[in-house]
Design an enzyme around this catalytic site. Structure first.
Site, short mmCIF file in Angstrom:
data_model
loop_
_atom_site.label_atom_id
_atom_site.label_comp_id
_atom_site.label_asym_id
_atom_site.label_seq_id
_atom_site.Cartn_x
_atom_site.Cartn_y
_atom_site.Cartn_z
N CYS B 220 -1.85 1.88 45.24
CA CYS B 220 -1.66 0.67 44.81
C CYS B 220 -2.23 0.68 43.39
CB CYS B 220 -1.96 -0.10 45.87
SG CYS B 220 -1.26 -0.03 47.45
N HIS B 383 -9.48 -16.93 36.18
CA HIS B 383 -8.35 -16.52 37.06
C HIS B 383 -8.56 -15.20 37.83
CE1 HIS B 383 -6.35 -19.90 35.47
NE2 HIS B 383 -6.36 -19.28 34.23
N HIS B 387 -5.14 -7.73 44.24
CA HIS B 387 -4.10 -6.85 44.79
C HIS B 387 -3.82 -7.53 46.28
CE1 HIS B 387 -1.59 -3.93 46.30
NE2 HIS B 387 -2.50 -3.48 47.21
N HIS B 416 2.78 -13.88 50.32
CA HIS B 416 3.61 -14.79 51.33
C HIS B 416 4.92 -14.59 50.84
CE1 HIS B 416 5.48 -18.34 52.90
NE2 HIS B 416 4.93 -18.24 53.76
#
Lengths: 521, 492
Positions: B220, B383, B387, B416
């Site tokens: 990932c 910000h 991941h 989500h």
């Protein structure tokens, strides 16, 4: 960052406004004392001052350029090809047996395959993965692929690092390319775990880039070397055969089963100035050509499922044409970079003469147009700029075609032919075996140039030119994979010994009444 | 009451200390300027004029000084490394027909694993606590019962997600396919021959001298590894454009067995892709969205426990799946710590570094029992894009870095709405922050990704221009519904 800027401005302003004023005042006073007339002298001073400053500025810029270019060279320190253990040796007889195990094949396919093996130029001492010997090639497990790779990289990386007295934690860059194996964690992570390499290592794992992938890995290393100084890189290249046996009967896919053999190579590269004396080769240029934009090139070599759902690599009939096109495009770019100007001028003159002679017919670049069947003669003498040719051992046809196009004789093609005979088509690592042959035959002298060319699915053609940094015939190539058998090469004949035995395959046979002849099994 | 007032006082002390250390040089300038001002006032206007007239501004001196100024500034600007810009990026928005709400997932699970009710229950429990929503998507081949993961289906999923993302990117940036110089494609678990990069070159008819690379198996965090490679290549090739395609193809990797630890990825991984345009051309410096400040890669493969934590293997029946070990959180925490020790000095302001240094010295020399000081990363970044590996990963990182709910909101909402899209999830999160209108010029973003092996990579971007809320993009139709409250357990 704002604090850095204020710091820079602050220091700059102090330096600029104070120091040169003082020093220049003194310099100025020193200069004008011997001279008398003030106006003329000020102009003289002005000129002298400007000139000296300009000259020193230019010298500084040139020195900076040279200095930054000095450490950007890509050197090969050493390389080690893999020689699998002798219990993995496979000869034509055994290849025939393996093919027979595939129950989907019928007589016509057997004939086709045996013909292909017998006339492929592959000898009796090539190597196959272990599971072929256990009869499990049609049901490979994940572990088979991984253990095949483990056997390879543990052997080669160990040898190359030990010989150069480099510990694994000194490696800064690791690039692994194995085309047909994709595992989690990646092979590069496995190598890092096995050798306990450093945390901040730059690692890249390339897959699916075909037989030209080792040149692509060298491309990555070359680019990183231009930005980062004093680095050591390790390129590990191989091919995984265990999980890729095709168990169907589609003609275009079964050929891939017979051509590939096990092999691999680990190459140690560096751009450290201190190691440049010990290096073997220096990279001069590297050119990559990708013809994926053309649909026929892209579909020439595709991995897909056949009608029964078996996955195999489909080699299209247009493959040679696609290869020729890509090869010509690649040559067009690399030739001006490697050949001397005299040869290029001569070639252009010849082209011009040809055009003038055939002016009634409206033919454009007829020399460079692809004539697929007969091969293409480039018309340019490559031997003026290149001394040795490392050709990807894709098969006898590939070597023959390239030999014809570049107008090479048997001496030039001997390394590639012998590699194909002794080790088979080991995919991406074949170039390094060919290089090893040349080294073992003591052909490489200081200043010689070696041209490497390879092809890959997609369709790619990648080539590079290496310059030999020091004489490589002093007999210290202890780990050369050809050492044990180099004296037997070239053999008197590389014709397959089973050519006679399998002569029956040339006779016509009715498939329904076919019976295996005695002594075949 | 006394605790409240003391804590407020402490807050002001901390603020004052930060201002003092961070603007140290400016504070040094104040006494110098004061002295100069006092001197000027003392001398009076006529004296100042006299001093000015007596200065002999010789032509030679003026020329030499100006030459020197130009010389030093040229050297300074030439030795700087090239700035790498992120011009724009686009994320793939899956069609509604690929949606997999909880009900669909559980029904499929019950039909496929009908002899193994315990596995079905395991999957239900995972799904309840996963933090995923009802709008995540799986590719069409997985909607079949049982799934049909042929190579053709995998290729068509790859074509669907990659081509749509790239079409969108070309439209947004106005880049012509013939102008692409570097192409990097990363997809961890699917690498057909010819590679996905060759597939992209074929579809868009890219140039034949393009530098293409196909990275796979890197997990990932492969998106940031591709950015690293693009940065190294852009440093060497002037005036170039690079396109990075980050994706994960789910079709061939849907686990069809019933080993529990390997069923977990089925519940979390979802379809997604991102295409990113990077360049080092001067002409892009006004329209680029971000500038790359730092990129740090940490590889913990040397440690055996970290290495075996995400491992692909076959179960007893021969089905291939990915085994996630139970110590995943602890290992992720350690990898993050290793990464932070490298990136901290590069990004933290001087005040935090000083505090960290004193606490380190104190622990080493005076008393090892002192609590280790965790630097406050909220001072370095505005910000955070963590991941969206799973709810547990985000919770763990929020705790370790002491972040507030708003900082990790982008990660939670991406999990989500889109699920764990592997390497492209960082770009969905960045898109969320932009869609909420929070990205201003000068804001710094920290992207953190983990990968198998075990790797932790992080990138720091600086926003180049205030970004208006985009009208299109993956969040355009649902951003008003977010943020959503995600309960601890969704009852199924």
């Amino acid at each position: 960052m704002s604090c850095q800027k204020t710091r820079a401005v602050f220091s700059c302003s102090t330096v600029l406004l104070y120091i040169p004023q003082q020093s220049l005042l003194h310099f100025h006073a020193f200069l004008i004392t011997p001279l008398s007339n003030s106006n003329k002298n000020t102009i003289m001073d002005l000129l002298v001052m400007l000139l000296s400053l300009l000259v020193s500025y230019l010298i500084f810029k040139i020195w900076k350029r040279i200095d930054s270019k000095r450490d950007q060279n890509c050197y090969i320190l050493d390389y080690q090809c893999h020689k699998p253990s002798d219990d993995r040796m496979v000869n034509t007889q055994f290849s025939g047996d393996i093919i027979l195990r595939n129950k989907h094949l019928r007589l016509n396919e057997y004939k086709f395959l045996l013909k292909a093996i017998v006339s492929s130029g592959i000898g009796e001492q090539t190597y196959a993965p272990r599971l072929f010997f256990e009869g499990r090639e049609q049901r490979p497990t994940l572990q088979d692929g991984l253990s095949e790779m483990e056997e390879f990289y543990i052997d080669t990386i160990e040898k190359v690092l030990k010989r150069n007295k480099i510990s694994p934690s000194e490696i800064d860059i690791l690039v692994v390319n194995v085309s047909m194996l994709n595992s989690t964690p990646s092979l590069s992570a496995r190598i890092i775990n096995h050798y306990k390499m450093r945390e901040d290592i730059k690692v890249f794992n390339l897959t699916a880039m075909g037989c030209s992938a080792s040149v692509i890995s060298i491309d990555i290393v070359k680019n990183i070397f231009k930005t980062y100084k004093n680095k050591l890189a390790l390129v590990v290249t191989s091919e995984s055969l265990s999980p890729n046996w095709y168990s169907g009967n589609n003609r275009s896919m079964i050929l891939a089963n017979c051509l590939f053999r096990s092999g691999g190579c680990a190459v140690l590269l560096t751009n450290k100035r201190s190691l440049s004396r010990r290096a073997m080769f220096k990279l001069r240029c590297l050119v990559r050509t990708h013809h994926g934009a053309r649909d026929d090139s892209f579909n020439a070599c595709v991995q897909k499922e056949d009608e029964l759902g078996h996955i195999g690599v489909h080699l299209d009939k247009t493959l040679p044409k696609a290869a020729t096109r890509a090869f010509i495009d690649n040559l067009k770019v690399i030739t001006p970079k490697i050949l001397p100007v005299t040869e290029l001028l001569r070639f252009m003159l010849c082209l011009l003469l040809k055009k003038l002679r055939s002016s009634p017919s409206k033919g454009s670049t007829n020399v460079t147009q692809a004539a697929p069947k007969a091969g293409v003669k480039a018309g340019i003498n490559f031997k003026t700029g290149i001394d040795h040719f490392c050709i990807h051992t894709g098969g006898k046809a590939v070597i023959d075609a390239i030999g014809y196009s570049l107008d090479l004789n048997e001496y030039d093609l001997e390394p590639a032919r012998m590699t194909l005979h002794r080790f088979g088509n080991t995919s991406a690592s074949s170039l390094w075996y060919v290089l090893g042959y040349m080294e073992a035959k003591k052909r490489l002298k200081r200043g010689d140039r070696v041209f490497m060319i390879s092809f890959g699915a997609g369709f790619k053609c990648n080539s590079c030119v290496w310059e030999v940094v020091r004489d490589l015939n002093v007999g210290e190539a202890v780990g050369n994979v050809w050492n044990h058998c180099i004296n037997q090469y070239p053999p008197k004949s590389i014709l397959n010994p089973f050519f006679e035995k399998y002569g029956w395959i040339h006779e016509e046979e009715d498939p329904d009444t076919f019976k295996m002849p005695e002594g075949f099994m | 009451m006394p605790e409240f007032s003391s804590s407020v006082k402490l807050k002001y002390v901390k603020l004052g200390y930060q201002y003092l250390v961070n603007h140290f040089l400016s504070f040094l300038l104040i006494p110098i300027m004061a002295i100069v001002a006092v001197e000027l006032l003392r001398m009076g206007p006529e004296e100042i004029l006299n001093v000015w007239n007596s200065l002999q501004f010789d032509l030679v001196q003026v020329l030499c000084s100006s030459f020197f100024v130009i010389f030093i500034s040229t050297v300074y600007f030439m030795s700087k490394p090239r700035t790498i810009y992120l011009v724009d990026y686009s994320c793939y928005k899956p069609p509604v027909t690929c949606r997999v709400p909880f009900a669909t997932f559980m029904e499929h699970s019950r039909l496929i694993l009908k002899d193994k009710p315990k596995s079905v229950e395991f999957q239900m429990r995972i799904l309840e606590r996963s933090g995923l929503g009802e709008e995540t998507c799986l590719p069409p081949a997985i909607h079949y019962i049982p799934p049909t993961p042929t190579m053709d289906a995998a290729r068509s999923e790859a074509q669907m997600v990659i081509f749509e993302a790239m079409d969108d990117l070309f439209k947004k940036t106005g880049l012509k396919p013939k102008d692409v110089d570097i192409l990097i494609v990363n997809c961890s678990l699917f690498s057909p021959t010819p590679s996905l990069s060759a597939m992209v070159i074929n579809k868009y008819k890219l140039r034949s001298n393009i530098k293409s690379f196909n990275l796979s198996g890197m997990g990932c965090s492969a998106g940031l590894i591709s950015v690293d490679l693009a940065r190294d290549l852009l440093q060497v090739h002037p005036n170039s454009n690079a396109i990075i395609v980050s994706t994960e193809i789910i079709t061939p990797n849907y686990y069809q067995g019933n080993e529990r630890a390997m069923l977990l990825p089925n519940c979390l991984f979802r379809m997604g892709a991102a295409a990113i345009h990077m360049s080092n051309r001067r002409s892009d410096r006004w329209r680029a969205k971000y500038k790359l400040s730092h990129l740090v890669r940490t590889h913990r493969g040397a440690d055996d426990k970290s290495f075996y934590c995400v491992y692909e293997q076959e179960d007893k029946e021969g089905h291939v799946g990915i085994n996630l070990s139970k110590d995943l959180m602890a290992i992720a925490g350690e990898a993050l710590k290793a990464n932070i020790t490298t990136i901290g000095p590069l990004v933290l302001p001087a005040s935090e570094q000083l505090l960290f240094l004193t606490s380190l010295i104190g622990r080493k020399i005076f008393n090892p029992k002192w609590k280790p000081y965790i630097p406050d990363f909220k001072l370095a970044f505005e910000h955070f894009c963590i991941h969206a590996g799973g709810r547990a990963v985000i919770d763990e990182l929020q705790k370790n870095l002491q972040l507030s709910g708003e900082h990790v909101e982008a990660s939670r909402m991406t999990l989500h709405r889109f699920g764990n899209t592997s390497s492209s999830s960082l770009w969905y999160e960045l898109s969320y922050i932009e869609s909420k209108g929070r990205m201003r010029r000068g804001d710094r973003v920290w992207q953190i990704a983990f990968g198998s092996g075990f790797k932790c990579n992080s990138a720091v971007w600086k926003c180049n221009r205030t970004i208006k809320t985009p009208k299109d993009g993956p969040w355009s139709d649902c951003i008003d519904r977010y943020p959503v409250f995600i309960p601890e357990v969704v009852k199924l």
